[in-house]
Design a protein around this motif. Sequence first.
Motif, PDB file in Angstrom:
ATOM      1  N   ARG A   1      34.355  50.698  87.596  1.00  0.00           N
ATOM      2  CA  ARG A   1      33.807  50.683  88.958  1.00  0.00           C
ATOM      3  C   ARG A   1      34.794  50.145  89.984  1.00  0.00           C
ATOM      4  NH1 ARG A   1      29.324  45.825  88.391  1.00  0.00           N
ATOM      5  NH2 ARG A   1      30.753  44.200  87.688  1.00  0.00           N
ATOM      6  N   ALA A   2      35.922  49.569  89.521  1.00  0.00           N
ATOM      7  CA  ALA A   2      36.973  49.128  90.435  1.00  0.00           C
ATOM      8  C   ALA A   2      38.030  50.205  90.627  1.00  0.00           C
ATOM      9  CB  ALA A   2      37.620  47.842  89.923  1.00  0.00           C
ATOM     10  N   GLY A   3      37.832  51.389  90.016  1.00  0.00           N
ATOM     11  CA  GLY A   3      38.778  52.482  90.163  1.00  0.00           C
ATOM     12  C   GLY A   3      39.968  52.400  89.233  1.00  0.00           C
ATOM     13  N   ARG A   4      39.878  51.572  88.203  1.00  0.00           N
ATOM     14  CA  ARG A   4      40.981  51.445  87.261  1.00  0.00           C
ATOM     15  C   ARG A   4      40.816  52.413  86.104  1.00  0.00           C
ATOM     16  NH1 ARG A   4      40.314  45.048  86.629  1.00  0.00           N
ATOM     17  NH2 ARG A   4      38.222  45.835  86.320  1.00  0.00           N
ATOM     18  N   SER A   5      41.934  52.915  85.597  1.00  0.00           N
ATOM     19  CA  SER A   5      41.912  53.800  84.437  1.00  0.00           C
ATOM     20  C   SER A   5      41.815  52.951  83.176  1.00  0.00           C
ATOM     21  CB  SER A   5      43.172  54.661  84.404  1.00  0.00           C
ATOM     22  OG  SER A   5      43.187  55.461  83.235  1.00  0.00           O
TER      23      SER A   5
ATOM     24  N   PRO B   1      34.905  40.995  92.392  1.00  0.00           N
ATOM     25  CA  PRO B   1      34.990  41.358  90.975  1.00  0.00           C
ATOM     26  C   PRO B   1      36.324  42.044  90.692  1.00  0.00           C
ATOM     27  CG  PRO B   1      32.850  41.986  91.893  1.00  0.00           C
ATOM     28  CD  PRO B   1      33.702  41.544  93.047  1.00  0.00           C
ATOM     29  N   GLY B   2      36.973  41.613  89.655  1.00  0.00           N
ATOM     30  CA  GLY B   2      38.247  42.209  89.287  1.00  0.00           C
ATOM     31  C   GLY B   2      39.461  41.489  89.836  1.00  0.00           C
ATOM     32  N   LEU B   3      39.255  40.490  90.718  1.00  0.00           N
ATOM     33  CA  LEU B   3      40.403  39.793  91.303  1.00  0.00           C
ATOM     34  C   LEU B   3      41.146  38.974  90.244  1.00  0.00           C
ATOM     35  CD1 LEU B   3      42.135  39.022  93.688  1.00  0.00           C
ATOM     36  CD2 LEU B   3      40.486  37.240  94.267  1.00  0.00           C
ATOM     37  N   THR B   4      40.409  38.253  89.414  1.00  0.00           N
ATOM     38  CA  THR B   4      41.056  37.467  88.361  1.00  0.00           C
ATOM     39  C   THR B   4      41.847  38.371  87.434  1.00  0.00           C
ATOM     40  OG1 THR B   4      39.238  35.864  88.453  1.00  0.00           O
ATOM     41  CG2 THR B   4      40.640  35.805  86.507  1.00  0.00           C
ATOM     42  N   GLU B   5      41.263  39.528  87.090  1.00  0.00           N
ATOM     43  CA  GLU B   5      41.945  40.472  86.212  1.00  0.00           C
ATOM     44  C   GLU B   5      43.214  41.000  86.876  1.00  0.00           C
ATOM     45  OE1 GLU B   5      38.844  40.424  86.985  1.00  0.00           O
ATOM     46  OE2 GLU B   5      37.581  40.616  85.206  1.00  0.00           O
ATOM     47  N   ALA B   6      43.149  41.222  88.198  1.00  0.00           N
ATOM     48  CA  ALA B   6      44.325  41.725  88.918  1.00  0.00           C
ATOM     49  C   ALA B   6      45.470  40.712  88.862  1.00  0.00           C
ATOM     50  CB  ALA B   6      43.963  42.028  90.368  1.00  0.00           C
ATOM     51  N   VAL B   7      45.136  39.433  88.990  1.00  0.00           N
ATOM     52  CA  VAL B   7      46.166  38.398  88.903  1.00  0.00           C
ATOM     53  C   VAL B   7      46.740  38.342  87.477  1.00  0.00           C
ATOM     54  CG1 VAL B   7      46.635  35.926  89.110  1.00  0.00           C
ATOM     55  CG2 VAL B   7      45.143  37.065  90.771  1.00  0.00           C
ATOM     56  N   MET B   8      45.843  38.458  86.482  1.00  0.00           N
ATOM     57  CA  MET B   8      46.313  38.476  85.093  1.00  0.00           C
ATOM     58  C   MET B   8      47.282  39.633  84.858  1.00  0.00           C
ATOM     59  SD  MET B   8      42.835  37.709  82.935  1.00  0.00           S
ATOM     60  CE  MET B   8      42.015  36.120  82.953  1.00  0.00           C
ATOM     61  N   GLU B   9      46.910  40.818  85.372  1.00  0.00           N
ATOM     62  CA  GLU B   9      47.742  42.001  85.171  1.00  0.00           C
ATOM     63  C   GLU B   9      49.094  41.846  85.861  1.00  0.00           C
ATOM     64  OE1 GLU B   9      45.445  45.305  86.510  1.00  0.00           O
ATOM     65  OE2 GLU B   9      43.914  45.056  84.953  1.00  0.00           O
ATOM     66  N   PHE B  10      49.135  41.155  86.991  1.00  0.00           N
ATOM     67  CA  PHE B  10      50.412  40.928  87.675  1.00  0.00           C
ATOM     68  C   PHE B  10      51.355  40.144  86.784  1.00  0.00           C
ATOM     69  CE2 PHE B  10      53.001  37.858  90.015  1.00  0.00           C
ATOM     70  CZ  PHE B  10      53.819  38.711  90.747  1.00  0.00           C
TER      71      PHE B  10
END
Length: 519
Positions: free
Chosen positions: A172-176, A318-327
């Motif tokens: 739902r965040a548009g990620r593959s 939602p998804g912000l923590t994951e985005a930082v992790m992915e960085f």
Amino acid sequence: MFTLRSLVDNADLDLHLLVEGRPGALDEAVVWVHNTELPDPSPYLGERELVLTNGMWLEHAEAAEFVGNVVHAGAAGIVFGLRRQMPRTPRAMIDACAAAALPLVEIGAGVPFTAVTRAAAGHYAAMRQSSLLGMVRRGDALATALSQGAGASGVLEVLRRDYDVPLAVVDRAGRSVASAGADLTAEQRAAVAERLGDHPPPLEIDLGDEEVASVFLVGAIGDLDAALLCLRRLRDLGDGERAALEQAARFLSLETAKQQAVHAIELRFASELLDMILSGPQRSGEVPGRLRAFGVDPSGSLAVVALAFTGAGAPTLPGLTEAVMEFFLAENSPAAVAGGTGDVVAVVPWRRPDTDLHDLATRLAGAVGTRFPGRAAVVGIGGSAENAAGLKQPLVRSREACHVLRRRGGPPVATFAELGTHRLLLGLHDADTLRNFADVVLGPLREHDAQRGSELVRTIRTFLEHGGHWTATAEAMFVHVNTLRNRLVKITELTGRDVARTEDRVDLYLALEAAEFYG
């Protein structure tokens, strides 16, 4: 699939093909068989049903009329049964079916229609059994893939063994999440994420360039979390393909629920790390072990940064923590990342000069901004510590710097020291001390405001924001200067601090800042 050709090829039925009908008609699916002697069976005839008739209606209707009614109902074809009184199929019947391009099959007088019905039933039973066995086999394969940690990619791989269709899973965040035979662009994934917010969710999504995807919803714990996309229209999918995709979506929901549970544990694990650091000596002994769990060496130099979106009180998304992790994964750097209601904090190994933290923070803000279009990310830099024992100060500083940047705007990255010395001093004290100080100084003003409906707290804040200028303050508050003077006299009376004295103004200003700093 049950077809007319499969019936004709059954030697036990003694069937003879008289009219093939339009091209491909013999190989199209037959839904069921329908025995009738009505001149017009169309009101009772279902689409793609096969008509069985002995021609008793010939006494009341012409062959062309009967065939026209059958065609109007969308039937799959006609099986004409011979009998003693009619040893061969009438020529008019053959000509009418040929003219209508409708398949016509002749069945011998010695073979009852029940034999055709039994053949159809047997065929459907075999199909159903094959479908169930296929579903069980596929279910075992999907369960095995998930149990072995293959995740969503493993689910798509199982599907592709049976069906050569392009597939993708988008959250739902548009990620593959996974793909097999489908390469969606960022714009297409964004379109999917937007449509997943519809109520009810769509059955198909237009991806642009005349490409349409069928949608099979993936949810966990009652929420819609992602979609299994098949880059085919629903009408182009067979029953078996739809069943397989729906089954795969259910297994993806199980995988999503598992991942959410694991992620929730990880987030709580990380949040506890921040509590341990802020607790000081009471829990400092637990910090090294918790950092090691994230792959971070507690004995080496460590840096802390905090990220949030601009806007006072702007919550994390939602998804912000994951985005930082992915960085940090993309940076090939271990990191302990914890999300809160207002920011996301990262503790990372750091063996370079603190000045280089600006570059890291700028890249982090840019990467997160790309993931969340329309949002401006800011990063507060808390500096570094020699080891885990010294993390409290960098943690407090990074969060306070982030807090100030979020409210004030301006540059997206800043250190704690760059944002003003009075905030540096506030950050060096614990929350309880600052709350007590604010309560002592501002408590009487708050109580007066609550009882009398006055605006003494707002008045002193506005007065200090305007540098102690009486006229500017009165204009900003839309009151007369005399009214402002009376209010300031009351403030001095209640707090014991004279706004005309610099040291008393400092007390009032720090109390206001401390109240906002720690709520």
